[in-house]
Motif scaffolding. Structure first.
Motif, PDB file in Angstrom:
ATOM      1  N   ASP A  85       0.831  -1.197  -0.047  1.00 55.59           N
ATOM      2  CA  ASP A  85       0.003  -0.151  -0.054  1.00 55.59           C
ATOM      3  C   ASP A  85       0.932   1.261  -0.174  1.00 55.59           C
ATOM      4  N   PRO A  86       0.860   1.819  -1.121  1.00 51.77           N
ATOM      5  CA  PRO A  86       1.651   3.180  -1.280  1.00 51.77           C
ATOM      6  C   PRO A  86       1.632   4.329   0.011  1.00 51.77           C
ATOM      7  N   THR A  87       0.204   4.208   0.536  1.00 50.70           N
ATOM      8  CA  THR A  87       0.023   5.321   1.526  1.00 50.70           C
ATOM      9  C   THR A  87       0.435   4.953   2.987  1.00 50.70           C
ATOM     10  N   TYR A  88       0.760   3.460   3.153  1.00 48.55           N
ATOM     11  CA  TYR A  88       1.228   3.213   4.406  1.00 48.55           C
ATOM     12  C   TYR A  88       2.652   3.677   4.557  1.00 48.55           C
ATOM     13  N   VAL A  89       2.861   4.267   5.845  1.00 45.67           N
ATOM     14  CA  VAL A  89       3.970   4.760   6.398  1.00 45.67           C
ATOM     15  C   VAL A  89       4.190   4.362   7.814  1.00 45.67           C
ATOM     16  N   SER A  90       5.362   3.638   8.307  1.00 49.75           N
ATOM     17  CA  SER A  90       5.692   3.401   9.511  1.00 49.75           C
ATOM     18  C   SER A  90       6.806   4.194  10.316  1.00 49.75           C
ATOM     19  N   ARG A  91       6.826   4.890  11.180  1.00 53.46           N
ATOM     20  CA  ARG A  91       8.066   5.505  11.823  1.00 53.46           C
ATOM     21  C   ARG A  91       9.054   4.353  12.096  1.00 53.46           C
ATOM     22  N   GLU A  92       8.379   3.053  12.337  1.00 51.75           N
ATOM     23  CA  GLU A  92       9.052   2.086  12.904  1.00 51.75           C
ATOM     24  C   GLU A  92       9.750   1.001  11.874  1.00 51.75           C
ATOM     25  N   THR A  93       9.584   1.469  10.668  1.00 53.31           N
ATOM     26  CA  THR A  93      10.253   0.673   9.486  1.00 53.31           C
ATOM     27  C   THR A  93      11.639   0.767   9.673  1.00 53.31           C
ATOM     28  N   PRO A  94      12.203  -0.470   9.584  1.00 48.93           N
ATOM     29  CA  PRO A  94      13.695  -0.469   9.890  1.00 48.93           C
ATOM     30  C   PRO A  94      14.600  -0.104   8.761  1.00 48.93           C
ATOM     31  N   THR A  95      15.687   0.618   9.300  1.00 52.71           N
ATOM     32  CA  THR A  95      16.541   1.105   8.397  1.00 52.71           C
ATOM     33  C   THR A  95      17.646   0.161   8.092  1.00 52.71           C
ATOM     34  N   ARG A  96      18.696   0.261   7.115  1.00 48.15           N
ATOM     35  CA  ARG A  96      19.517  -0.645   6.683  1.00 48.15           C
ATOM     36  C   ARG A  96      20.676  -1.093   8.048  1.00 48.15           C
ATOM     37  N   GLU A  97      20.834   0.230   8.785  1.00 46.46           N
ATOM     38  CA  GLU A  97      21.581  -0.211   9.916  1.00 46.46           C
ATOM     39  C   GLU A  97      20.882  -1.363  10.938  1.00 46.46           C
ATOM     40  N   GLU A  98      19.641  -1.553  10.625  1.00 48.45           N
ATOM     41  CA  GLU A  98      19.078  -2.277  11.894  1.00 48.45           C
ATOM     42  C   GLU A  98      19.227  -3.895  11.445  1.00 48.45           C
ATOM     43  N   ASP A  99      20.054  -4.027  10.235  1.00 48.91           N
ATOM     44  CA  ASP A  99      20.416  -5.428  10.044  1.00 48.91           C
ATOM     45  C   ASP A  99      21.649  -5.893  10.791  1.00 48.91           C
ATOM     46  N   ASP A 100      22.522  -5.012  11.460  1.00 50.54           N
ATOM     47  CA  ASP A 100      23.399  -5.044  12.374  1.00 50.54           C
ATOM     48  C   ASP A 100      22.744  -5.737  13.531  1.00 50.54           C
ATOM     49  N   PRO A 101      23.669  -6.363  14.563  1.00 48.73           N
ATOM     50  CA  PRO A 101      23.145  -6.718  15.827  1.00 48.73           C
ATOM     51  C   PRO A 101      22.744  -5.514  16.804  1.00 48.73           C
ATOM     52  N   PRO A 102      21.617  -5.637  17.654  1.00 48.05           N
ATOM     53  CA  PRO A 102      21.317  -4.411  18.163  1.00 48.05           C
ATOM     54  C   PRO A 102      22.234  -3.627  19.052  1.00 48.05           C
ATOM     55  N   LEU A 103      23.000  -4.413  19.741  1.00 50.89           N
ATOM     56  CA  LEU A 103      24.286  -3.887  20.462  1.00 50.89           C
ATOM     57  C   LEU A 103      25.189  -2.877  19.581  1.00 50.89           C
ATOM     58  N   ALA A 104      25.570  -3.615  18.325  1.00 52.64           N
ATOM     59  CA  ALA A 104      26.559  -2.898  17.522  1.00 52.64           C
ATOM     60  C   ALA A 104      25.947  -1.655  17.022  1.00 52.64           C
ATOM     61  N   MET A 105      24.694  -1.656  16.743  1.00 53.83           N
ATOM     62  CA  MET A 105      23.847  -0.485  16.173  1.00 53.83           C
ATOM     63  C   MET A 105      23.700   0.637  17.610  1.00 53.83           C
ATOM     64  N   GLU A 106      23.685   0.220  18.607  1.00 55.89           N
ATOM     65  CA  GLU A 106      23.535   1.127  19.792  1.00 55.89           C
ATOM     66  C   GLU A 106      24.987   1.587  19.995  1.00 55.89           C
ATOM     67  N   ALA A 107      25.938   1.023  19.891  1.00 58.90           N
ATOM     68  CA  ALA A 107      27.370   1.462  20.054  1.00 58.90           C
ATOM     69  C   ALA A 107      27.546   2.548  19.120  1.00 58.90           C
ATOM     70  N   MET A 108      27.380   2.280  17.790  1.00 59.75           N
ATOM     71  CA  MET A 108      27.651   3.251  16.570  1.00 59.75           C
ATOM     72  C   MET A 108      26.977   4.584  16.915  1.00 59.75           C
ATOM     73  N   ARG A 109      25.661   4.496  17.317  1.00 53.66           N
ATOM     74  CA  ARG A 109      24.780   5.468  17.703  1.00 53.66           C
ATOM     75  C   ARG A 109      25.537   6.263  18.481  1.00 53.66           C
ATOM     76  N   ALA A 110      26.140   5.667  19.686  1.00 56.25           N
ATOM     77  CA  ALA A 110      26.505   6.338  20.830  1.00 56.25           C
ATOM     78  C   ALA A 110      27.665   7.221  20.350  1.00 56.25           C
ATOM     79  N   VAL A 111      28.630   6.490  19.749  1.00 56.34           N
ATOM     80  CA  VAL A 111      29.908   7.124  19.228  1.00 56.34           C
ATOM     81  C   VAL A 111      29.496   8.376  18.223  1.00 56.34           C
TER      82      VAL A 111
END
Length: 323
Positions: free
Chosen positions: A19-45
């Motif tokens: 559905d082209p009208t469907y938008v979710s703020r929780e749609t995963p980004t490419r970085e979310e393919d990484d393990p959660p802890l690794a993502m969090e560490a990257m964001r923190a840095v």
């Protein structure tokens, strides 16, 4: 015995995704393919910026921003503290003026503000220079805070008989010997003389709006007051930024409020939206912003994105210096 949780079929999920009208703020980004802890560490840095490089553009002139909304509990102080810390961590010189007698911005930056400490009251009533009252914030380079003590509660009454009562803060900021990239003024939840002083001192108004219905009710009165100040006291004043706070993705109401605000204010509304996040609420109890308390959290990431957006807008648009 626990009942089975119904699971959506693959066909129904595919139909929603298509559905082209469907938008979710929780749609995963490419970085979310990484393990959660690794993502969090990257964001923190990225947020803490340990190298100290200037990664957010600095404006050509000082931007004096008043964070105002007469409704309480919409995130004014939280927004002031976290935007100030984010900009300071990324190479900007920032001053926070705590103009709320509750002194919550001072608490959030871990700046002493008990009785007897020189504070913004002394600047407004006794004409003490701002430079003598401002305190450097521990652990955050390039960030200073002018604290508020309980004495400020009486300033509304005392200012009534003072000459040029509406422009006391404006004069204090203009007389500061150093130059800042940003001055954030945290207003009390009212439309009294303290808020009027902030509106006269600023060129820009940042309005945090909670994603709930009541938050929209008092907005007209705030805009009317801003227009009155612009007409009679400060023609440079502009509502430059709207920030949506306390967004709860589980409710349709939050989406409805967001759409109403975006339709009404257009480009003034930041793309970054601040979600409800427990880390944001916990941070002040440790005398910290969420940027340093949990830099990998969603709350910190959202405020970082908001600060980046504000910084980029300041470079694209000419901003007048308050003098």
């Amino acid at each position: 015995m626990v009942a089975d949780v119904p699971v959506a079929s693959a066909e129904s999920l595919a139909a929603v995704a298509a559905d082209p009208t469907y938008v979710s703020r929780e749609t995963p980004t490419r970085e979310e393919d990484d393990p959660p802890l690794a993502m969090e560490a990257m964001r923190a840095v990225q947020i803490l910026n340990p190298s100290g490089e200037v990664t957010m553009p600095r404006p050509d002139r000082t931007r004096v921003m008043c964070v105002a909304n007469q409704k309480g509990g919409v995130g004014k102080t939280t927004t002031t503290v976290n935007l100030a810390v984010a900009l300071a961590l990324h190479g900007n010189r920032v001053l926070v003026v705590d103009l709320d007698p509750q002194g919550n911005a001072s608490t959030g930056l871990n700046v002493p503000h008990h009785t007897g400490i020189p504070d913004v009251y002394d600047c407004l009533i006794n004409s003490v220079p701002l430079a003598e009252v401002a305190q450097a914030v521990d652990g955050i380079p390039n960030l200073w805070c002018v604290p508020a003590t309980i004495d400020l509660a009486g300033a509304e009454i005392e200012l009534v008989s003072v000459v040029a009562r509406e422009s006391r803060l404006d004069r204090a900021i203009a007389a500061y010997p150093g130059q800042f990239d940003y001055v954030f003024i945290d207003c009390p939840p009212s439309l009294g003389l303290l808020t009027v002083n902030a509106l006269v001192a600023a060129q820009e108004v940042l309005i945090p709006i909670q994603c709930e219905y009541y938050a929209l009710e008092g907005l007209n009165q705030l805009i009317n007051n801003i227009n009155l100040v612009r007409q009679h006291l400060n023609p440079k004043l502009d509502v430059s930024t709207i920030l949506l706070t306390m967004y709860d993705r589980r409710t349709r109401l939050a989406d409805a409020v967001e759409q109403d605000v975006r339709n009404h204010f257009g480009d003034k509304v930041l793309q970054a939206v601040i979600p409800r996040n427990v880390r944001v609420s916990e941070a002040p109890s440790y005398g910290q912003s969420v940027m340093t308390y949990d830099p990998g959290s969603r709350g910190a990431t959202s405020y970082f994105e908001a600060a980046q957006e504000i910084a980029e807008r300041g470079v694209k648009e000419p901003v007048g210096r308050n003098a």
